[in-house]
Every structure is written in structure tokens, then in C-alpha cells.
Design a protein around this motif. Sequence first.
Motif, PDB file in Angstrom:
ATOM      1  N   CYS A 352      33.124  44.675  39.498  1.00  0.00           N
ATOM      2  CA  CYS A 352      32.409  44.843  38.226  1.00  0.00           C
ATOM      3  C   CYS A 352      32.046  43.511  37.585  1.00  0.00           C
ATOM      4  CB  CYS A 352      33.253  45.663  37.256  1.00  0.00           C
ATOM      5  SG  CYS A 352      33.273  47.420  37.598  1.00  0.00           S
ATOM      6  N   LEU A 353      32.965  42.561  37.611  1.00  0.00           N
ATOM      7  CA  LEU A 353      32.706  41.279  36.951  1.00  0.00           C
ATOM      8  C   LEU A 353      31.525  40.545  37.574  1.00  0.00           C
ATOM      9  CD1 LEU A 353      36.332  40.023  36.245  1.00  0.00           C
ATOM     10  CD2 LEU A 353      34.554  40.456  34.543  1.00  0.00           C
ATOM     11  N   PHE A 354      31.454  40.550  38.883  1.00  0.00           N
ATOM     12  CA  PHE A 354      30.340  39.866  39.529  1.00  0.00           C
ATOM     13  C   PHE A 354      29.016  40.596  39.291  1.00  0.00           C
ATOM     14  CE2 PHE A 354      33.737  37.905  42.214  1.00  0.00           C
ATOM     15  CZ  PHE A 354      33.476  36.592  41.850  1.00  0.00           C
ATOM     16  N   VAL A 355      29.070  41.927  39.225  1.00  0.00           N
ATOM     17  CA  VAL A 355      27.847  42.688  38.926  1.00  0.00           C
ATOM     18  C   VAL A 355      27.396  42.425  37.490  1.00  0.00           C
ATOM     19  CG1 VAL A 355      26.875  45.002  38.654  1.00  0.00           C
ATOM     20  CG2 VAL A 355      28.332  44.485  40.620  1.00  0.00           C
ATOM     21  N   ILE A 356      28.349  42.441  36.533  1.00  0.00           N
ATOM     22  CA  ILE A 356      28.009  42.171  35.133  1.00  0.00           C
ATOM     23  C   ILE A 356      27.420  40.774  34.987  1.00  0.00           C
ATOM     24  CG2 ILE A 356      28.938  41.834  32.812  1.00  0.00           C
ATOM     25  CD1 ILE A 356      31.064  43.951  33.503  1.00  0.00           C
ATOM     26  N   GLY A 357      28.061  39.805  35.642  1.00  0.00           N
ATOM     27  CA  GLY A 357      27.564  38.436  35.569  1.00  0.00           C
ATOM     28  C   GLY A 357      26.152  38.322  36.100  1.00  0.00           C
ATOM     29  N   TYR A 444      31.774  35.646  33.158  1.00  0.00           N
ATOM     30  CA  TYR A 444      32.144  36.781  34.008  1.00  0.00           C
ATOM     31  C   TYR A 444      32.473  36.315  35.425  1.00  0.00           C
ATOM     32  CZ  TYR A 444      29.871  39.253  30.165  1.00  0.00           C
ATOM     33  OH  TYR A 444      29.527  39.718  28.927  1.00  0.00           O
ATOM     34  N   MET A 445      31.739  35.345  35.908  1.00  0.00           N
ATOM     35  CA  MET A 445      31.979  34.828  37.253  1.00  0.00           C
ATOM     36  C   MET A 445      33.337  34.121  37.331  1.00  0.00           C
ATOM     37  SD  MET A 445      29.389  35.905  38.762  1.00  0.00           S
ATOM     38  CE  MET A 445      27.629  36.267  38.741  1.00  0.00           C
ATOM     39  N   ILE A 446      33.674  33.402  36.268  1.00  0.00           N
ATOM     40  CA  ILE A 446      34.972  32.727  36.219  1.00  0.00           C
ATOM     41  C   ILE A 446      36.103  33.752  36.272  1.00  0.00           C
ATOM     42  CG2 ILE A 446      36.512  31.344  34.767  1.00  0.00           C
ATOM     43  CD1 ILE A 446      33.982  29.898  33.735  1.00  0.00           C
ATOM     44  N   ASN A 447      35.972  34.807  35.457  1.00  0.00           N
ATOM     45  CA  ASN A 447      36.994  35.857  35.469  1.00  0.00           C
ATOM     46  C   ASN A 447      37.083  36.549  36.823  1.00  0.00           C
ATOM     47  OD1 ASN A 447      36.992  37.137  32.026  1.00  0.00           O
ATOM     48  ND2 ASN A 447      37.987  35.392  32.973  1.00  0.00           N
ATOM     49  N   GLY A 448      35.955  36.745  37.464  1.00  0.00           N
ATOM     50  CA  GLY A 448      35.957  37.369  38.789  1.00  0.00           C
ATOM     51  C   GLY A 448      36.736  36.551  39.800  1.00  0.00           C
ATOM     52  N   GLY A 449      36.599  35.226  39.737  1.00  0.00           N
ATOM     53  CA  GLY A 449      37.355  34.347  40.629  1.00  0.00           C
ATOM     54  C   GLY A 449      38.847  34.437  40.394  1.00  0.00           C
TER      55      GLY A 449
END
Length: 525
Positions: A352-357, A444-449
Motif C-alpha cells: 500500500c505504501l508504495f502504491v500511495i507514494g 510514503y516511500m521511506i515508510n515502505g522501506g
Amino acid sequence: MLRKTPTGTWLPAWVPESTIITAYLLLFCSVVQSTTGGYDGSMLNGLNILPVYTDYFKLNAATTGLNTGSVFIGGFFGPIFSGVIADRLGRRPAILWGCIVTIVGIILQTAAQDIAMFVVARIILGFGSQVSGIAAAVYLSETFPSRWRAWGVGLLNDFYYVGALIAAGITLGTGQWNSTWAWRAPSLFQAIFSILCIVILPFIPESPRWLVHEGYYEYARTAVAQTNANGNVSDPVVVTIYKEIIDTLEWEKKEGITMSPLEIVKTPAARKRLLIGMSPGPFSCVAGNIIASYYLGDELDTAGITSPNDQLKANVVLNVWCLACSLFGTHLAAKWGRKPTALLSEVLLVICLFVIGGLSKIYADNPAGASKSLVYGDVAVMFLFQGFYSIAWTPLLYLYPPEVMNYSIRANGVAFSSFMLNALACVLVFVMPIGLTNIGWKMYMINGGWDIIIVVLIAVYWVETKGKTLEEIDAIFEGEKHSSVPDVEHVRLGKATVDVAVIEQELQHETGLDIVNEREDKKFE
């Protein structure tokens, strides 16, 4: 029918004879505890959208973060004392004092005249809610029967969203008022949950583990009977649970394990318990939900939903969705297990985080040309993200830590978990609005990592606790169970039997009490 029950503390109890009614009262205690935190997060979410609030305090990105995140300053200091308070005063008195401090903070917050007063009030509120919340998590995990523990303790955080939903509805209504009561009224209403908790405390027993550790053996046996067998102290399940507790705490004392806060890092087994048990706090904090929990308005801005009224309505819908997902997650934790539930949730969060980003970047590159489908798609994935977060982290945040930790480090270990959560949250809640303003979709990308790393850590290090009593979990960490009785669930299901008369004799020898002769006299003192 209520029976006066000894508690080993100054706080008396009149406990129902029915185990089912007692279980519901324990659930109610769990539910009202969790609503305070949920209400606070959703209320600030709504207030940060209201011009009457932001204009009154003349907020910018930094002071918005300070006003919102100051509750975590209190939450940072609360865990330092909460474990010691719960161990020394008893679990129920610790909950009571935490609720009282929370009410004081809420009153000051409602009456705030400037940013300084608002921040101090929220620090007090955060301190009190942490003391009561940590004591409640330890208390409920030690008091609920193992077969109901997932639901009984999971709901301690599930109803975060009920509080959030109530706050979202109230701020949606008061948001139309053109006075400071648009934000003062929601703040004042927050006290109702702590008051309800105080009302219920006299009707539930003290933790049997705490009572045994303090030497109140018969009181402890009564508490076990009240929560498992309608007060029948001779029930085989009651006898088995009681013997497990006696044997395990006696083993801890013989090993020289103390109640000192330093005990959480004293031995390799304690350090392993601590690292695994405290991980839900930091893991849930860095998962990415802080953006939507406190800054939904900013998040929706990045997706093109800019109307304050539309954002408040979205806040209401979001909390209904998250409540449903958290209840589903509690069901999974009870039936499927804690570890598989956490892994499923965390993998879905990464996606989800990468899609949102990605969708937010497309919108940021060309806001004027963004289609409605892009905007609605972004918002939909944001909602999915919050739901997927709620599946695992909402119930497990307070369910998993006290299960993993043994009695001597449980209160201080759960406190340390909350300490780490609040330390990170104190930073992240302050940083998030600045990050969203400056780098937008990249947050969002940072959180995904971060979440990819969390998936690996859970898969490698977490242990499964489903279906075991707190004492039976010891075998996972120490390599052996410290009691000779069969596992409780085996006795309950008829897969194993116990000789009650033999165990009575062993208990009489271990505790120094003539249990057979004194049982009826002390059953409901």
C-alpha cells in the motif's frame, strides 16, 4: 449476585459470582481504556482541520506538530514510572491513578488559553493515559483465561477506533460552531472514558499473579476461580492454573529474579523476551500510520481532497473501516496466531505504501490535470492501508508484549515497549507535517522501506503464543515449563486429567496454608 472479594490492596472489590459476567466487566474495562487514546488521535485529526482551532493558536507546521505530539512527551515519561507503580501498588490501583491523572490533563486541555497551556495539559494527559494503559494491558493479560485472552486484551486497543469514531463524529458536529467550543467541547468529552473505567474497577478482581507474588495465596485462588469457574476453587482447571502460577513464581524467586526494572536486561532470556516483546511498539509506530492517524488532512491534501468538511467526513468513514479490520485481526490472532497475523498485515502495508507514494507523485506532478479516478484511487489505497495496519498492530500492540514477558519483567517490559513507541512517536508526529510539506509523496516511500525490514524481523525472531497460558510460554524461552501440571487447555478440553487431592497437598506444602480447611472461609471474604 456480588460478593465482597479481598484484593490485597486498599481498593476493594465486589465481584459477580458468574464468570461470564466477570469476563464482560473485564472486557468493558479493556474497552473504555482504549477509547481514550483513539479519541485523542481522531480529535486532534479533526481539530487540525478546523480553522477555528488553528487560527486560535495561530499554528504553523512546527507548532501544529508540537500541539499534537506533546501527548507523546507525557507518553514518553509515563512508562518510566508505570511498571514500578503497577508492581508496587497493584494492577487495579495503578489503573485508577492513571485515569485520575488523565482526567486532570483533559480538564486543563479544555481550558487552555495558549499553546503553552495546551501543551502542558497534553503532557499530563499522555502521562496518565500511559500509566493506566500499561497497567491495564498487564492486568488483563494476567487475569483473563488463556482461551479468552486474545479477545480480552486485543480489544484493549481495538476500541481505539470506537473512541476515534466518537471523536470524529463530535468534531464533525462542533466543527460548524464559530467559537472556541468547537474544539473545547470535544476535548472535555474525552474525560468520559476514564470516568467509566473508574466506575468499573470496584467490580473486577485483582490480578491473581500479582496476588501470588505478594503472598496473598487464597485471594489469588479466589480470583482464578472467579474468572474461570464461577468461583469454584476446586475446579480442575482452576487448580491447574493456580498450581502453574505458584510453581512458576516460586521458580523465579529461587532463581533470584527480582522486580527491579533492571531485571529486563539482566539475563539472556530476559533480553530476548524484552527485544521480542517490546518490538510491537516501535514496529507499529514506524509502519506509516501516524500520517493518517494525526495528519489525515495533510494526507488528503496530497490526494486532492481539500475541503475541510469532506476531510472530516472521510475521518468518520476511516474509523468505521479500521474498527472492522481490527476486530477481524483479533479473530485472526486468536484462531490463526499472532505471528502469521503480523506478517500478513505488514506485507500488505508495504504494498500500500508504495502504491500511495506512486499515485501521490502523479498527482503532485500535475494537480490541475489529475483525473478523479486518480484522486479517488489514491484515497482508496490510503483507506486500505489504515485497515491493513489495524488487522495486526491494533490488537497486537497490547496483546503480544505481556504474553512474551514473564511475571518479574512483565510490567516494566510492557512499559519499556510503550516508552519506545512514544519516544519514536514523539519524534515522528513532530516530523511528519514538516516532511509532508517538504518532500510530499517521498514520505510514503521511506515508510515502505522501513516496513520491509520489519517483515524480515518478525519472520525471523517472533515466537507464537497462541493457546498457551502465560506460564506455559516460559518453555519457549527457558526450554522447560516450571510446573508439573499438564497444560491448562489440555485439562479444559479433557485431553489430560489432574488429581485435585494430590495437587491440594502439594499446594499446602508450597504455600504453607491449610487450603482444604480454609477454602470455604476465604472463598469470598
